[in-house]
Design an enzyme around this catalytic site. Sequence first.
Site, PDB file in Angstrom:
ATOM      1  N   SER A  38       0.802  -1.224   0.000  1.00 44.78           N
ATOM      2  CA  SER A  38       0.000   0.000   0.000  1.00 44.78           C
ATOM      3  C   SER A  38       0.835   1.275   0.000  1.00 44.78           C
ATOM      4  O   SER A  38       0.365   2.316  -0.427  1.00 44.78           O
ATOM      5  CB  SER A  38      -0.958   0.015   1.188  1.00 44.78           C
ATOM      6  OG  SER A  38      -0.266   0.145   2.397  1.00 44.78           O
ATOM      7  N   LYS A  91       0.476   4.985   6.701  1.00 43.08           N
ATOM      8  CA  LYS A  91      -0.065   5.772   5.585  1.00 43.08           C
ATOM      9  C   LYS A  91       0.468   7.195   5.649  1.00 43.08           C
ATOM     10  O   LYS A  91       1.050   7.621   6.635  1.00 43.08           O
ATOM     11  CB  LYS A  91      -1.602   5.824   5.637  1.00 43.08           C
ATOM     12  CG  LYS A  91      -2.291   4.484   5.700  1.00 43.08           C
ATOM     13  CD  LYS A  91      -2.154   3.694   4.429  1.00 43.08           C
ATOM     14  CE  LYS A  91      -2.892   2.365   4.594  1.00 43.08           C
ATOM     15  NZ  LYS A  91      -2.332   1.309   3.827  1.00 43.08           N
TER      16      LYS A  91
END
Length: 174
Positions: A38, A91
Amino acid sequence: MGTPRVLWSITKKCFTVGVITLTVSDLFASIVPVRGASMSPTFNPKTNSLLDSLSDDRVLVEKLCLRNYKFSHGDVIVFSSPNNHKEKHVKRIVGLPGDWVGTIYDVVHIPEGHCWVEGDNSASSLDSRSFGPVPLGLVKGRVTHVLWPPHRVGTVDRKTSQNRVSSSSSASKF
């Protein structure tokens, strides 16, 4: 007769080192593995081999930023998943409290005490586009350096999304 004394001395030293390590890890910094694709290419640029877990990036997470929630656009953070607090995610911050963030379908206002996070590899990321703004209370720290593998050691760059965030009170920009 000297053996119990030596063992006791070693035990005390190990206990002291353990307490100091735990304190540093809890208050100042820790090392966290980054799994999955990701955040590729920032982390784990090659995640298609059978030995993925051996090649996962290990990153340094500094925790001093948590004292006053001092974050900036583009910071990479570690946080507990809003859906399952046992899961940790890594993230990038796209939006901070008060910002308006443009998504594919909508413009979202980030409420106070929250941030909007997205993975660098949007095709493979479970992030705010799935679960909405993340409460700042779930943030565990800011990623500052890649520590492993050795050929990737270095600082983590702060990247910002152009033309997707507005700090104004209107979303007319989108």
